[in-house]
Design a protein around this motif. Structure first.
Motif, mmCIF file in Angstrom:
data_model
loop_
_atom_site.group_PDB
_atom_site.id
_atom_site.type_symbol
_atom_site.label_atom_id
_atom_site.label_comp_id
_atom_site.label_asym_id
_atom_site.label_seq_id
_atom_site.Cartn_x
_atom_site.Cartn_y
_atom_site.Cartn_z
ATOM 1 N N HIS A 1 0.855 -1.194 0.000
ATOM 2 C CA HIS A 1 0.000 0.000 0.000
ATOM 3 C C HIS A 1 0.890 1.243 0.000
ATOM 4 O O HIS A 1 1.988 1.215 0.565
ATOM 5 C CB HIS A 1 -0.880 0.048 1.257
ATOM 6 N N LEU B 1 -8.559 -2.394 -6.514
ATOM 7 C CA LEU B 1 -7.670 -1.418 -5.888
ATOM 8 C C LEU B 1 -8.543 -0.505 -5.034
ATOM 9 O O LEU B 1 -9.556 0.016 -5.502
ATOM 10 C CB LEU B 1 -6.939 -0.610 -6.966
ATOM 11 N N GLY C 1 -4.124 0.865 -2.354
ATOM 12 C CA GLY C 1 -3.544 -0.465 -2.536
ATOM 13 C C GLY C 1 -4.666 -1.468 -2.814
ATOM 14 O O GLY C 1 -5.839 -1.120 -2.790
ATOM 15 N N THR D 1 -1.402 -4.717 -3.866
ATOM 16 C CA THR D 1 -0.877 -5.671 -4.835
ATOM 17 C C THR D 1 -1.108 -7.088 -4.313
ATOM 18 O O THR D 1 -1.550 -7.275 -3.187
ATOM 19 C CB THR D 1 0.626 -5.444 -5.052
ATOM 20 N N ILE E 1 0.709 0.312 -8.468
ATOM 21 C CA ILE E 1 -0.385 1.024 -7.785
ATOM 22 C C ILE E 1 -0.631 2.377 -8.448
ATOM 23 O O ILE E 1 -1.771 2.749 -8.745
ATOM 24 C CB ILE E 1 -0.069 1.184 -6.290
#
Length: 577
Positions: free
Chosen positions: A265, A288, A300, A302, A323
């Protein structure tokens, strides 16, 4: 008398209590030893203690020092699990969200709105609305407002930061958020309040056995190297991504494997995204979130496999670029690397099947009695920690003497919840009494609830502690003192990264206020000037390593830089097997 009362307060995790708990660990026999001070371990200790069991909780580092301080900070049903037809998981999570908002932690868990931008005409609005209607009717709308449909103009008024071309309309819905590290620490303190022996910097280095059963653990105090043995009827492994490592140490074979998935994040200032609501955006692989966080936004996450250092997962330039690239597809004014104030990376403990081809990584949890006297639990998500904890204690019941009582944690408010709502109404009076601005008192109430009296009492005779920290003005000096005297903080890192979130909320990441904070912590913990200096140096080295790792192209390069930084707890053995 007041001083003595404070020292005998079972929920006060301070230096005096720390020595007392060491003696108790070695002398008493427990029903359960819980390994791991994340939210599942803390929740398991609370669940067991409120059933009337004798419980010890040990954590090698700090409360919430792993995954439980690095989440998306949401208590959410998991909208995307509806698409995967995981209705049971969503219903369970929504029930937990409601319990947190209304009964268990209304001071720590708050409603938060999200805009779901619509990009496809005809089918997307009814499709998404149907999903959100299920979300609402499964329990989502009992404690937060239901969904609201918006035209493109309405959505742009709510989120002016969006490109006009990024949406054709939108739907606003609500979830809930919390400071995960503070919530976890409060769960652990509540467990201590109900009689659990809670001790951090206490690493399990071996398992005790009687014939074919596990009968306790051997632990090392990583601050001074002492070791002792803890006798227990059963041991519960709540170590998340370390589950397999502890399983190897116990000498047995696990019933499931845990795979670490890295989630990164970024934190940016509030004024970089002009919006009165959070957002949830679809990506090709997942979603996201853009989440409001005080004077900031958290963006965030991922989702990539991680097989390197479990204690200090490192974010790479590639993670951060991913991101930025995805959020910038919808923002009229794109975010840049220069906008980023903080970055954090955490590891999700996902369940993996035994074979790679057939493995289905799951957010659902699994609990298993892997040997007589030893239970392991893993998987799940932060929102459902209480359910996981109850399942873990139920699984251990077969090894406990006598009949176990059922779980009651759905009725047990966390410390600070009782009286919180009345204090919110009295915030102006409280502010006047202590010479603080009312917004400052509300900030304290949303971090401590009704424990705010205990926090402010720590400043008696020291009015300077009610001033903001010089380079981190969102926090008061008294909060640092309280972190060390009541909340179990043993190192500068514990205060800057978890008791407060200074390490991700300021561009200096805590470096500029490290000296002031270390001096205050040192007063409580009895640090020498050399120790204060050492703590500052270790923290600065950590921040420097994190910054450098975040400019690296690969996990391997980032990990090499991050893991080279010195440990605040130098006595940690890793891996333990």
């Amino acid at each position: 008398m007041a001083q003595h009362a404070a020292e005998t307060n079972p929920a006060r995790l301070g230096p005096v209590k720390r020595e007392e708990t060491w003696q108790r660990l070695g002398e008493e026999t427990f029903d359960l030893v819980v390994i791991g001070g994340g939210v599942v371990g803390a929740g398991t200790a609370l669940d067991a203690a409120t059933r009337g069991l004798r419980v010890a909780l040990v954590e090698a580092r700090d409360l919430a020092s792993g995954t439980s301080s690095r989440s998306s900070k949401l208590f959410h049903g998991g909208l995307r699990y509806l698409e995967q037809l995981e209705f049971g998981l969503v219903r369970e999570a929504l029930r937990e969200r409601e319990l947190m908002l209304t009964t268990i932690a209304p001071h720590l868990v708050k409603p938060v709105s999200f805009l779901y931008p619509l990009t496809h005409r005809v089918w997307e609005r009814p499709y998404t609305a149907a999903g959100l209607l299920m979300y609402d009717t499964m329990g989502g709308a009992r404690s937060v407002p239901g969904q609201k449909h918006l035209t493109r103009a309405g959505a742009l008024r709510m989120v002016p930061a969006l490109k006009r071309s990024a949406l054709i309309g939108g739907i606003r819905y609500y979830d809930a958020q919390s400071d995960d590290a503070r919530h976890t620490m409060t769960v652990a303190r509540t467990a201590a309040h109900y009689g659990a022996v809670v001790r951090t910097s206490t690493q399990v280095v071996g398992f005790l056995r009687e014939a074919d059963r596990v009968s306790g653990v051997r632990v090392r105090d990583v601050e001074d190297g002492r070791e002792t043995e803890i006798a227990a009827a059963a041991v519960i492994n709540c170590t998340g991504v370390w589950t397999d490592e502890l399983q190897r140490l116990s000498g047995g074979r696990g019933r499931f494997r845990v795979r670490a998935s890295k989630g990164v994040h970024i934190v940016v200032p509030r004024d970089r995204i002009v919006s009165e609501s959070g957002m949830i955006l679809r990506t090709e692989k997942s979603v996201l979130f853009v989440i409001p966080w005080g004077n900031h936004w958290i963006v965030g996450t991922t989702d990539t496999d991680w097989e390197l250092d479990l204690a200090h997962p490192a974010a790479t330039k590639h993670d951060i670029d991913y991101i930025l690239e995805h959020v910038n597809t919808v923002l009229a004014t794109p975010l840049t690397h220069d906008d980023i104030e903080g970055v954090y990376a955490g590891l999700r403990p996902l369940l993996a099947g035994e074979s790679e081809e057939t493995s289905k990584l799951s957010r659902e949890h699994a609990v298993a009695r892997v040997a007589p006297g030893l239970v392991a639990i893993a998987g799940g998500k932060y929102t459902t920690y209480r359910v996981m904890a109850a399942d873990a204690v139920d699984a251990a019941a077969v090894d406990l003497p006598g009949r176990s009582q059922p779980s009651i944690t759905d009725k047990v408010p966390l410390l600070g919840a009782d009286g919180y709502h009345a204090l919110v109404n009295q915030a102006d009076h409280l502010a006047a009494e202590h010479g603080l601005h009312p917004y400052r008192v509300r900030h304290l109430l949303d971090r401590y609830g009704s424990l705010v009296h205990e926090v402010l009492a720590s400043a008696e005779g020291r009015p300077e502690l009610l001033k903001p920290i010089e380079h981190a003005p969102d926090y008061l000096g008294v909060e640092v003192v309280y972190a060390a005297s009541h909340e179990g903080a043993l190192h500068l890192e514990d205060v800057l990264a978890r008791r407060t979130r200074i390490s991700i909320e300021y561009a200096h990441r805590g470096v500029d206020c490290a000296e002031q904070v270390a001096t205050l912590v040192g007063e409580v913990l009895g640090w020498s000037p050399e120790t204060v200096k050492h703590e500052i140096e270790v923290y600065r080295a950590r921040v420097d390593a994190e910054r450098k790792s975040q400019s690296q192209p690969s996990d391997e390069a980032a990990d090499a830089l991050r893991s080279a930084a010195p440990e605040a707890r130098a006595g940690i053995v890793e891996p333990v097997s």
